[in-house]
Design a protein around this motif. Structure first.
Motif, PDB file in Angstrom:
ATOM      1  N   GLU A 116       0.731  -1.438   0.051  1.00 19.46           N
ATOM      2  CA  GLU A 116      -0.269   0.262  -0.372  1.00 19.46           C
ATOM      3  C   GLU A 116       1.054   1.163   0.040  1.00 19.46           C
ATOM      4  N   VAL A 138      -3.408   8.030  -7.483  1.00 24.05           N
ATOM      5  CA  VAL A 138      -4.047   7.699  -6.544  1.00 24.05           C
ATOM      6  C   VAL A 138      -4.256   8.611  -5.109  1.00 24.05           C
ATOM      7  N   CYS A 166      -5.656   3.497  -1.065  1.00 22.09           N
ATOM      8  CA  CYS A 166      -6.065   1.847  -1.567  1.00 22.09           C
ATOM      9  C   CYS A 166      -5.955   1.188  -0.589  1.00 22.09           C
ATOM     10  N   VAL A 193      -7.768   0.858  -5.739  1.00 21.30           N
ATOM     11  CA  VAL A 193      -7.101   2.369  -5.903  1.00 21.30           C
ATOM     12  C   VAL A 193      -8.697   2.791  -6.173  1.00 21.30           C
TER      13      VAL A 193
END
Length: 627
Positions: free
Chosen positions: A511, A520, A523, A541
């Protein structure tokens, strides 16, 4: 094992003597000598024979001449209300509510359940119970009736304190109807329900056991605090996400008061009279320790925020609070920062606010990924300190102690053990592991004051779950390692490790890599069943607002990052973009639930989930991607 049980029992029977004795034996991490002196150590709390948490939080400050100083700031963007409460006003509200409870027959040794939103009356209720020597159990607002009923049966409260309703951005939560349903379901029936009526349009049927909160307080006289023993149970707090019989963590009074007073000064580094804000809820341990008791013990103005990091009204809510109230130190969950970053990735809203009052920003509650910490550090230009503790500990176990430590931050680390916690990394047999070797994170006994006294009505579960896993240690349930400088790294719960073809892989490590991708926002990585390898990792994600990169491109780039940073052994081949992740109301991602759904196992949706509808969304995503 009996030797450990006897030892632990002695530590809570007389914490005053225990503190003095152990201070001479334990090598406490940089423990300030002044705290161990006869003038400023633990026995100070007992010098005048006035051990009562409500007294220490309110009356003592008034006696010292600070009655007109602001104790609580209530800020509710969801109802458009603000209120400041002085220590004198707090005293009146708390002492009269305590007087009303006393008239109803509530007394030391009884329990009271509090089920309220983030309103001043929740704080008044906790302090009123403490004033009477009554053990309170606060249940997080919004718990479903069945979960509330289980907690009623566990604690058997004489009285329940609640409100007519709460507010969640765009919906009304029916608190009182939930309580009524829970009482019907529960075997134990409380004598009274004290109802604080909020004029929010909620329909609240009257019940014969109802007592009007405002009328009770108006008709009651103030009552003096009841002196209690150091090990008197201040509260029972059930760990979140519990299924079946809840695990009620029991907290004492004297040791807890000492630990919190110490924390406010030496960890959060706020002076009496300054403003401190823990952006949490009174239903969680953070709310108990650092919205209510800790700040008030230290004579800090505490902020009670009935809102969210986003949508109340937007991603600038945190910055407004800090700027408007000159907050010196903030404590929040990483998920709140991720939500802000997702909505305002460039931090443009922050530019409209003056954060010059702020000294430190603390994160805890779940693992803080490096990308989030770096982003926040860059935007606010202040130290962002990830620290670690649990409901069971009641106060930080690892942190930078900003009053006495150099503020040297290592991304991914929760810093060093706080004095009193001898944290070690061991294998399954209890053997200490070398630097940088991952193992079980444990705390060598004895535990310092302020930590759990046990589990309510279940001593056997307490010892078997915490003290008998590894001989001579408190078992935290977390995995991690220390580096050569003694910095601690928490890699996640022990049961969050993926076993791929015999290789144990940390979901937290994966992660960390994934969240460093510039698109991102957050996640979750977890292991799903694989016929050949046992498990393979799956990554979900959530992308940042305004992202226009194709999902297939993000998937390829994330997989490449994992291979580059961890290696092909990680075998991450599936990355799925989702709109949101299922979380508890305190912000913890429900990875086990995600894993059970993917593995087609039976699952129970926890009562702590923020929005149950998200489960249907996840099921559809799994079907679409043939998971």
């Amino acid at each position: 094992m009996e030797v450990y049980r006897d030892f632990y029992k002695k530590s809570i029977e007389n914490p005053k003597a225990f503190w003095q004795e152990q201070a001479q034996k334990i090598s406490w991490h940089q423990f300030p000598k002044t705290i161990l002196s006869n003038k400023q150590n633990y026995p100070q709390w007992f010098a005048d024979g006035k051990l009562n948490m409500s007294y220490l939080c309110i009356d003592k400050h008034i006696e010292d001449g600070y009655g007109e100083e602001i104790a609580v700031i209530y800020d509710s963007p969801v109802t458009n209300r603000k209120r400041t409460i002085t220590y004198n006003e707090l005293h009146s509200e708390v002492a009269r509510l305590a007087g009303g409870l006393h008239k109803m027959g509530v007394q030391k040794g009884d329990t009271v359940l509090i089920y309220m939103p983030m309103i001043p009356q929740a704080v008044f209720s906790m302090l009123a119970c403490a004033r009477l020597g009554v053990t309170h159990t606060v249940v997080f607002g919004g718990f479903a009736p069945n979960e509330l009923a289980v907690r009623i049966d566990d604690c058997k409260p004489k009285v329940i304190l609640t409100a007519s309703s709460g507010v969640e951005v765009d919906r009304i939560l029916p608190y009182k109807p939930f309580v009524d349903s829970a009482i019907e379901l529960a075997t134990h029936k409380p004598q009274y329900v004290i109802l604080f009526k909020r004029l929010l349009g909620a329909v609240v049927p009257d019940k014969e056991y109802d007592i009007d909160y405002k009328s009770l307080v108006t008709a009651s006289s103030e009552i003096d605090p009841v002196i209690v023993e150091a090990n008197h149970p201040l509260y029972v707090l059930h760990t979140s996400g519990t299924t079946g019989k809840p695990k009620g963590i029991v907290r004492d009074t004297g040791g807890y008061a000492t630990a919190l007073k110490f924390s406010m000064g030496y960890i959060y580094n706020v002076k009496p009279g300054e403003v401190f804000w823990a952006a949490s809820d009174v239903g969680w341990v953070v709310g108990h320790s650092f919205i209510v008791y800790g700040p008030l013990l230290n004579r800090n103005t505490t902020v009670l925020f009935e809102g969210k990091p986003v949508k109340t009204p937007d991603a600038s809510a945190f910055w407004r609070i800090i700027s408007e109230y000159n907050v010196k130190s903030v404590f929040a969950a990483p998920t709140a920062i991720r939500a802000i970053r997702k909505e305002d990735p460039d931090g443009l809203m922050l530019e409209n606010f003056d954060l010059s009052s702020l000294n430190y920003f603390f994160l805890a509650g779940e693992r803080s990924d490096t990308a989030t910490v770096e982003w926040l550090t860059q935007k606010i230009n202040r130290p962002v300190i990830d620290h670690w503790w649990q409901t069971e500990s009641g106060w930080p176990m690892a942190s930078i102690m900003t009053k006495i430590d150099d503020v040297k931050i290592k991304y991914g680390s929760v810093a060093k053990p706080v004095c009193g916690f001898d944290i070690q990394i061991v294998d399954e047999e209890g053997n200490q592991l070398p630097d940088d070797k991952e193992g079980f994170v444990v705390v060598k006994l004895p535990l310092p004051p302020g930590t759990l006294m046990g589990i309510w009505n279940n001593e056997e579960r307490f010892f078997s779950g915490y003290l008998e896993q590894i001989n001579g240690y408190y078992f935290t349930g977390d995995g991690g390692f220390k580096d050569s400088e003694g910095y601690l790294y928490i890699t996640g719960r022990v049961d969050d490790v993926i076993n791929v073809a015999g290789h144990r892989l940390s979901t937290a490590e994966m992660e960390e890599v994934i969240s460093s991708h510039n698109m991102v926002a957050e996640c979750a990585v977890f292991g799903i069943h694989d016929e050949i390898k046992g498990q393979t990792p799956l990554a979900l994600v959530v992308t940042k607002a305004g992202n226009d990169v194709a999902e297939s491109v993000i998937e390829q780039e994330v997989i490449a990052k994992i291979r580059s940073n961890i290696g092909t052994i990680a075998t991450l081949k599936r990355v799925i973009v989702v709109d949101r992740l299922p979380k508890t109301r305190s912000g913890k991602i429900l990875r086990k639930l995600l894993r059970d759904i993917a593995d087609k196992k039976e699952y129970t949706i926890p009562s702590t989930i923020d929005d149950p509808e998200i489960i249907n969304e996840i099921i559809q995503v799994y079907k679409q991607h043939k998971i």
